[in-house]
Write a protein that holds these residues in place. Structure first.
Motif, PDB file in Angstrom:
ATOM      1  N   HIS A  49      23.143   6.728   3.285  1.00  0.00           N
ATOM      2  CA  HIS A  49      24.410   6.774   2.548  1.00  0.00           C
ATOM      3  C   HIS A  49      24.431   7.912   1.529  1.00  0.00           C
ATOM      4  CE1 HIS A  49      28.113   5.513   0.746  1.00  0.00           C
ATOM      5  NE2 HIS A  49      27.538   5.300  -0.435  1.00  0.00           N
ATOM      6  N   GLN A  50      23.551   7.883   0.546  1.00  0.00           N
ATOM      7  CA  GLN A  50      23.552   8.907  -0.490  1.00  0.00           C
ATOM      8  C   GLN A  50      22.131   9.020  -1.048  1.00  0.00           C
ATOM      9  OE1 GLN A  50      26.799   8.401  -3.147  1.00  0.00           O
ATOM     10  NE2 GLN A  50      26.667  10.451  -4.010  1.00  0.00           N
ATOM     11  N   PRO A  51      21.265   9.790  -0.387  1.00  0.00           N
ATOM     12  CA  PRO A  51      19.866   9.868  -0.809  1.00  0.00           C
ATOM     13  C   PRO A  51      19.690  10.707  -2.066  1.00  0.00           C
ATOM     14  CG  PRO A  51      20.252  11.379   0.998  1.00  0.00           C
ATOM     15  CD  PRO A  51      21.536  10.613   0.795  1.00  0.00           C
ATOM     16  N   SER A  52      18.599  10.451  -2.768  1.00  0.00           N
ATOM     17  CA  SER A  52      18.244  11.300  -3.903  1.00  0.00           C
ATOM     18  C   SER A  52      17.807  12.665  -3.391  1.00  0.00           C
ATOM     19  CB  SER A  52      17.109  10.645  -4.698  1.00  0.00           C
ATOM     20  OG  SER A  52      15.941  10.566  -3.886  1.00  0.00           O
ATOM     21  N   ALA A  53      17.665  13.627  -4.311  1.00  0.00           N
ATOM     22  CA  ALA A  53      17.285  14.984  -3.909  1.00  0.00           C
ATOM     23  C   ALA A  53      15.918  15.001  -3.246  1.00  0.00           C
ATOM     24  CB  ALA A  53      17.307  15.908  -5.127  1.00  0.00           C
ATOM     25  N   SER A  54      14.960  14.248  -3.816  1.00  0.00           N
ATOM     26  CA  SER A  54      13.614  14.228  -3.238  1.00  0.00           C
ATOM     27  C   SER A  54      13.607  13.551  -1.875  1.00  0.00           C
ATOM     28  CB  SER A  54      12.649  13.515  -4.189  1.00  0.00           C
ATOM     29  OG  SER A  54      13.081  12.184  -4.438  1.00  0.00           O
ATOM     30  N   LEU A  55      14.392  12.491  -1.728  1.00  0.00           N
ATOM     31  CA  LEU A  55      14.457  11.803  -0.433  1.00  0.00           C
ATOM     32  C   LEU A  55      15.168  12.672   0.598  1.00  0.00           C
ATOM     33  CD1 LEU A  55      13.579   8.960   0.579  1.00  0.00           C
ATOM     34  CD2 LEU A  55      15.951   8.265   0.312  1.00  0.00           C
ATOM     35  N   PHE A  56      16.216  13.349   0.180  1.00  0.00           N
ATOM     36  CA  PHE A  56      16.968  14.228   1.069  1.00  0.00           C
ATOM     37  C   PHE A  56      16.074  15.326   1.634  1.00  0.00           C
ATOM     38  CE2 PHE A  56      19.789  17.989   1.575  1.00  0.00           C
ATOM     39  CZ  PHE A  56      20.584  17.500   2.599  1.00  0.00           C
ATOM     40  N   ALA A  57      15.146  15.828   0.807  1.00  0.00           N
ATOM     41  CA  ALA A  57      14.267  16.916   1.240  1.00  0.00           C
ATOM     42  C   ALA A  57      13.277  16.478   2.311  1.00  0.00           C
ATOM     43  CB  ALA A  57      13.509  17.477   0.033  1.00  0.00           C
ATOM     44  N   LEU A  58      13.070  15.166   2.472  1.00  0.00           N
ATOM     45  CA  LEU A  58      12.123  14.688   3.487  1.00  0.00           C
ATOM     46  C   LEU A  58      12.702  14.747   4.899  1.00  0.00           C
ATOM     47  CD1 LEU A  58      10.614  11.560   1.678  1.00  0.00           C
ATOM     48  CD2 LEU A  58       9.514  13.767   2.069  1.00  0.00           C
ATOM     49  N   PHE A  59      14.008  14.830   5.015  1.00  0.00           N
ATOM     50  CA  PHE A  59      14.631  14.908   6.334  1.00  0.00           C
ATOM     51  C   PHE A  59      14.594  16.343   6.845  1.00  0.00           C
ATOM     52  CE2 PHE A  59      16.502  11.073   4.540  1.00  0.00           C
ATOM     53  CZ  PHE A  59      16.432  10.197   5.608  1.00  0.00           C
ATOM     54  N   ASP A  60      14.413  16.481   8.157  1.00  0.00           N
ATOM     55  CA  ASP A  60      14.406  17.810   8.757  1.00  0.00           C
ATOM     56  C   ASP A  60      15.822  18.317   8.989  1.00  0.00           C
ATOM     57  OD1 ASP A  60      11.480  18.067   9.201  1.00  0.00           O
ATOM     58  OD2 ASP A  60      11.793  16.338  10.494  1.00  0.00           O
ATOM     59  N   HIS A  61      16.650  17.455   9.555  1.00  0.00           N
ATOM     60  CA  HIS A  61      18.019  17.830   9.886  1.00  0.00           C
ATOM     61  C   HIS A  61      18.988  16.830   9.283  1.00  0.00           C
ATOM     62  CE1 HIS A  61      17.777  21.125  12.997  1.00  0.00           C
ATOM     63  NE2 HIS A  61      16.519  20.813  12.833  1.00  0.00           N
ATOM     64  N   VAL A  62      20.219  17.266   9.062  1.00  0.00           N
ATOM     65  CA  VAL A  62      21.242  16.391   8.529  1.00  0.00           C
ATOM     66  C   VAL A  62      22.532  16.612   9.310  1.00  0.00           C
ATOM     67  CG1 VAL A  62      21.944  18.048   6.750  1.00  0.00           C
ATOM     68  CG2 VAL A  62      22.433  15.620   6.435  1.00  0.00           C
ATOM     69  N   TYR A  63      23.242  15.515   9.540  1.00  0.00           N
ATOM     70  CA  TYR A  63      24.525  15.543  10.244  1.00  0.00           C
ATOM     71  C   TYR A  63      25.517  14.842   9.330  1.00  0.00           C
ATOM     72  CZ  TYR A  63      27.775  15.193  14.213  1.00  0.00           C
ATOM     73  OH  TYR A  63      28.852  15.320  15.059  1.00  0.00           O
ATOM     74  N   VAL A  64      26.499  15.591   8.802  1.00  0.00           N
ATOM     75  CA  VAL A  64      27.418  15.063   7.794  1.00  0.00           C
ATOM     76  C   VAL A  64      28.755  14.716   8.437  1.00  0.00           C
ATOM     77  CG1 VAL A  64      28.531  15.478   5.577  1.00  0.00           C
ATOM     78  CG2 VAL A  64      26.293  16.494   6.047  1.00  0.00           C
ATOM     79  N   LEU A  65      29.218  13.487   8.175  1.00  0.00           N
ATOM     80  CA  LEU A  65      30.497  13.005   8.699  1.00  0.00           C
ATOM     81  C   LEU A  65      31.482  12.758   7.565  1.00  0.00           C
ATOM     82  CD1 LEU A  65      29.386  10.373  11.358  1.00  0.00           C
ATOM     83  CD2 LEU A  65      30.750  12.394  11.838  1.00  0.00           C
ATOM     84  N   ALA A  66      32.751  12.979   7.852  1.00  0.00           N
ATOM     85  CA  ALA A  66      33.833  12.625   6.929  1.00  0.00           C
ATOM     86  C   ALA A  66      35.027  12.181   7.752  1.00  0.00           C
ATOM     87  CB  ALA A  66      34.206  13.813   6.045  1.00  0.00           C
ATOM     88  N   ALA A  67      35.415  10.927   7.595  1.00  0.00           N
ATOM     89  CA  ALA A  67      36.568  10.375   8.319  1.00  0.00           C
ATOM     90  C   ALA A  67      36.482  10.625   9.820  1.00  0.00           C
ATOM     91  CB  ALA A  67      37.866  10.957   7.763  1.00  0.00           C
ATOM     92  N   GLY A  68      35.290  10.483  10.367  1.00  0.00           N
ATOM     93  CA  GLY A  68      35.117  10.618  11.809  1.00  0.00           C
ATOM     94  C   GLY A  68      35.041  12.041  12.312  1.00  0.00           C
ATOM     95  N   HIS A  69      34.879  13.027  11.413  1.00  0.00           N
ATOM     96  CA  HIS A  69      34.730  14.427  11.795  1.00  0.00           C
ATOM     97  C   HIS A  69      33.403  14.954  11.265  1.00  0.00           C
ATOM     98  CE1 HIS A  69      39.146  13.838  11.902  1.00  0.00           C
ATOM     99  NE2 HIS A  69      39.107  14.712  12.910  1.00  0.00           N
ATOM    100  N   CYS A  70      32.850  15.938  11.967  1.00  0.00           N
ATOM    101  CA  CYS A  70      31.578  16.534  11.553  1.00  0.00           C
ATOM    102  C   CYS A  70      31.843  17.708  10.616  1.00  0.00           C
ATOM    103  CB  CYS A  70      30.783  16.995  12.768  1.00  0.00           C
ATOM    104  SG  CYS A  70      29.229  17.817  12.337  1.00  0.00           S
ATOM    105  N   LEU A  71      31.227  17.644   9.418  1.00  0.00           N
ATOM    106  CA  LEU A  71      31.359  18.730   8.448  1.00  0.00           C
ATOM    107  C   LEU A  71      30.194  19.710   8.515  1.00  0.00           C
ATOM    108  CD1 LEU A  71      32.592  16.916   5.213  1.00  0.00           C
ATOM    109  CD2 LEU A  71      33.879  17.628   7.227  1.00  0.00           C
ATOM    110  N   TYR A  72      29.038  19.219   8.979  1.00  0.00           N
ATOM    111  CA  TYR A  72      27.854  20.096   9.020  1.00  0.00           C
ATOM    112  C   TYR A  72      26.785  19.442   9.870  1.00  0.00           C
ATOM    113  CZ  TYR A  72      23.471  22.302   7.496  1.00  0.00           C
ATOM    114  OH  TYR A  72      22.259  22.937   7.481  1.00  0.00           O
ATOM    115  N   GLN A  73      26.072  20.279  10.614  1.00  0.00           N
ATOM    116  CA  GLN A  73      24.830  19.828  11.216  1.00  0.00           C
ATOM    117  C   GLN A  73      23.861  21.000  11.215  1.00  0.00           C
ATOM    118  OE1 GLN A  73      24.147  18.834  15.235  1.00  0.00           O
ATOM    119  NE2 GLN A  73      25.722  20.176  16.085  1.00  0.00           N
ATOM    120  N   GLY A  74      22.658  20.722  10.799  1.00  0.00           N
ATOM    121  CA  GLY A  74      21.635  21.751  10.682  1.00  0.00           C
ATOM    122  C   GLY A  74      20.502  21.241   9.822  1.00  0.00           C
TER     123      GLY A  74
END
Length: 643
Positions: A252-277
């Motif tokens: 849902h909303q990770p902290s900065a340190s937790l976010f850095a542990l992920f390799d890739h992120v896929y961001v959704l908004a209202a059923g649309h993709c805003l970013y993947q990488g």
């Protein structure tokens, strides 16, 4: 560098593990960057995937859900695209209602209705049956057997998921390896209900790791956990991904340190993709899009704020266009050459794909083994369950004593035949309501565990259904026998083996039919609706039982109801057991005149025959089989309906 005693040679950003006599060559990409450290030497499970990694691509995925009767429908996903690379820990992010869990449901195959688009596995269209054999889905709520210890949960899962030719020591090695790496070995003897939130989440993962899946989907694995537990769970997922698995989580909303542990992120908004990488490319991406992340601001927080529309709906449209709704792959790792669909098909020919699908996850064990393990698990739970076993027996003892005390000597006294008739109907009500309501109240909780385990191919629905039927039978027999002995003797019913046997047979049949009715309601509805519908649907059964209004007084247009009321056959069976078999005239010690001293007079008054016992048994048997079959069909429908 050493890993589990084997030499590691690094070449061109790829780590190779030399072959040994027991395993194939395992290949894992080296991860660079200070925030993406590879787990330390010796970390990770010993049983790494030995087959080809899985590359997942989805295109133009849509999902529409129905809002209810006459309320129309709502589209949750709007033609999203994406790529899920192996050996990467992928986070699907977005605000509440963005479609994170829905997308995960679609990708895992948990949701199949209202879904459009295409999903590809290593360049070829996904075959759901084969895909489920190589994947698992760990849902947000930890659906565990709370009455069993960690060790018992693991060994029973191993017996269900691992080949039957493995002995207990080989299975024990697998379990020890998993629990040690997940930090749960010291909690082997702790019951599931006594674990902390982080431990429960890790146990949920451990149970699915037993058959070594290649693909893992986790819905909100950090929800409800403290920061330390969140970090442990995400680091665990990262370690598993680095061994060659494809792991996708919603966050849902990770902290900065937790976010850095992920390799890739896929961001959704209202059923649309805003970013993947990659996570480290998110900030440059936002800057290039003209919505730079403020200095010292958590990028994860900022992109969620953008997705919520806090900076204007135009920013969402801007980012959706730039990401091409998930088609753009420009922000993946630069050193990670992303193969095309055609390239994947060349790399993984059909023969390789067939081998991958046939061996990535173990087949369900034989039905006989499933039934044996589930029955063993059921008896273990029943022994410890204070509601389904202990309280159930106690209630039968208490109610039996109460009814017996209230109707002492009513069975032999000619002046109290009507009272005894009332007693028989009260016994019938007890045998109907208690097991029915208990099943309605407890089964929905079991339903959630069944949904998870059945979807992840632990066992077939048939094996589960047979097991719960067998497990409950001894408890029903014991509790019914205790009640029958108490109330039968205290109320001075005729003490002959034949009559008591008939009385007990009708009692047990009524309990089993009522349980089946409760199982049918519990399988189709939740607790709130079930507790309302169960008693409501039982009212017609009581109306047509022949108590109060005799069967001959029923209007012709309602008489059909007596044929479908199992209470009618139960009451008629009781009457045959107590007053049938040409019973001699009753004692008349408490009154000067006993109108029903001769049982035939009473039978004629209530319009019941004294020679229909075996017809009643046959009717109850048919009712039992019909209701059990309907309950199974409703259970099967419910498992598919939620998807």
């Amino acid at each position: 560098m050493m890993l589990a005693g084997a030499e590691i040679v690094q070449k061109d950003s790829v780590v190779y593990k030399p072959d040994d006599s027991n395993s194939e060559t395992a290949v894992s990409l080296a991860v660079e960057g200070p925030s993406q450290e590879v787990p330390p030497p010796g970390a990770g499970l010993a049983r790494v995937p030995t087959r080809d990694p899985v590359d997942i691509q989805f295109t133009n995925v849509t999902c529409t859900v129905k809002l209810g009767i006459n309320k129309g429908s709502k589209q949750i996903l709007h033609g999203v695209n994406g790529r899920l690379r192996p050996r990467q820990l992928v986070a699907i992010m977005g605000p509440s209602g963005a479609g994170k869990s829905t997308l995960l449901d679609v990708l895992s195959g948990y949701r199949i209705t209202g879904v459009g688009g295409a999903i590809f596995i290593n360049g070829r269209g996904r075959v759901m049956k084969n895909f489920k054999r190589m994947s698992c889905y760990i849902q947000q709520d930890d659906r565990l057997q709370g009455l069993l210890t960690v060790g018992e949960n693991m060994f029973l899962a191993a017996d269900l998921k691992l080949p039957t030719n493995l002995d207990k020591y080989e299975k024990g090695e697998v379990i020890e390896d998993i629990l040690t790496n997940l930090g749960l070995y010291e909690h082997m003897n702790t019951r599931g209900s006594q674990l902390s939130g982080g431990q429960r989440k890790r146990l949920s993962i451990a149970l699915e790791l037993i058959n070594n899946p290649l693909i893992m989907f986790l819905d909100e694995p950090t929800t409800g956990l403290d920061s330390s537990s969140c970090t442990q769970v995400v680091q665990l997922c990262r370690s598993l991904a680095s061994q060659g698995r494809t792991i996708v989580c919603t966050v849902h909303q990770p902290s900065a340190s937790l976010f850095a542990l992920f390799d890739h992120v896929y961001v959704l908004a209202a059923g649309h993709c805003l970013y993947q990488g990659t996570t480290k490319n998110l900030v440059p991406y936002l800057e290039q899009a003209g919505v730079p992340c403020p200095i010292y601001h958590n990028p994860a927080d900022y992109v969620i704020e953008l997705a919520c529309g806090e900076y204007g709906e135009d920013k969402i449209d801007l980012l959706t266009t730039k990401a091409e709704n998930g088609k753009a792959l420009d922000w993946f790792e630069e050193s990670d050459s992303i193969p095309t669909m055609e390239g994947l098909r060349k790399t993984y020919p059909l023969s390789a794909l067939r081998e991958l699908e046939s061996g990535a996850g173990d087949e369900e064990t034989p039905q006989s083994n499933q039934r044996s393990v589930l029955i063993r698990r059921g008896f273990l739970k029943a022994k410890r369950d204070p509601t389904l076993t202990h309280l159930r027996i106690l209630v039968n003892v208490v109610v039996g004593i109460m009814l017996g005390s209230l109707f002492i000597n009513a069975g032999n006294e000619g002046s109290r035949v009507i009272e005894n008739y009332n007693l028989l109907f009260a016994i019938l009500m007890h045998h109907m309501m208690s097991p029915m309501m208990l099943t309605i109240l407890t089964f929905p909780a079991e339903m959630s565990i069944l949904s998870k385990e059945h979807f992840n191919r632990w066992y077939s629905l048939g094996s589960y259904y047979i097991s719960i039927t067998i497990v409950d039978l001894p408890i029903s027999i014991v509790s019914c026998a205790i009640f029958s002995v108490i109330v039968y003797t205290m109320s001075s019913q005729p003490l002959t083996a034949a009559r008591f046997g008939m009385f007990f047979a009708i009692s047990l049949y009524t309990v089993l039919v009522a349980q089946s009715f409760g199982l049918m309601v519990g399988a189709a509805f939740n607790v709130v609706n079930g507790t309302f519908l169960g008693p409501t649907l039982s009212v017609p059964m009581m109306m047509f039982a022949g108590f109060g209004v005799t069967l001959r007084d029923l209007p012709p247009y309602l008489y059909w109801g007596s044929y479908i009321s199992y209470l009618r056959y139960g009451l008629e069976g009781y009457i045959n057991a107590i007053y049938g078999l040409d019973r001699e005239q009753l004692e008349c010690n408490e009154a000067l005149y006993c109108h029903y001293r001769r049982p035939r007079t009473f039978l004629k008054e209530i319009a019941m025959s004294a020679d229909r016992f075996w017809w009643d048994i046959l009717a109850l048997t048919i009712s039992l089989l019909v209701l059990r079959t309907l309950a199974f069909l409703l259970l099967k429908w419910k498992l598919n309906a939620v998807r």
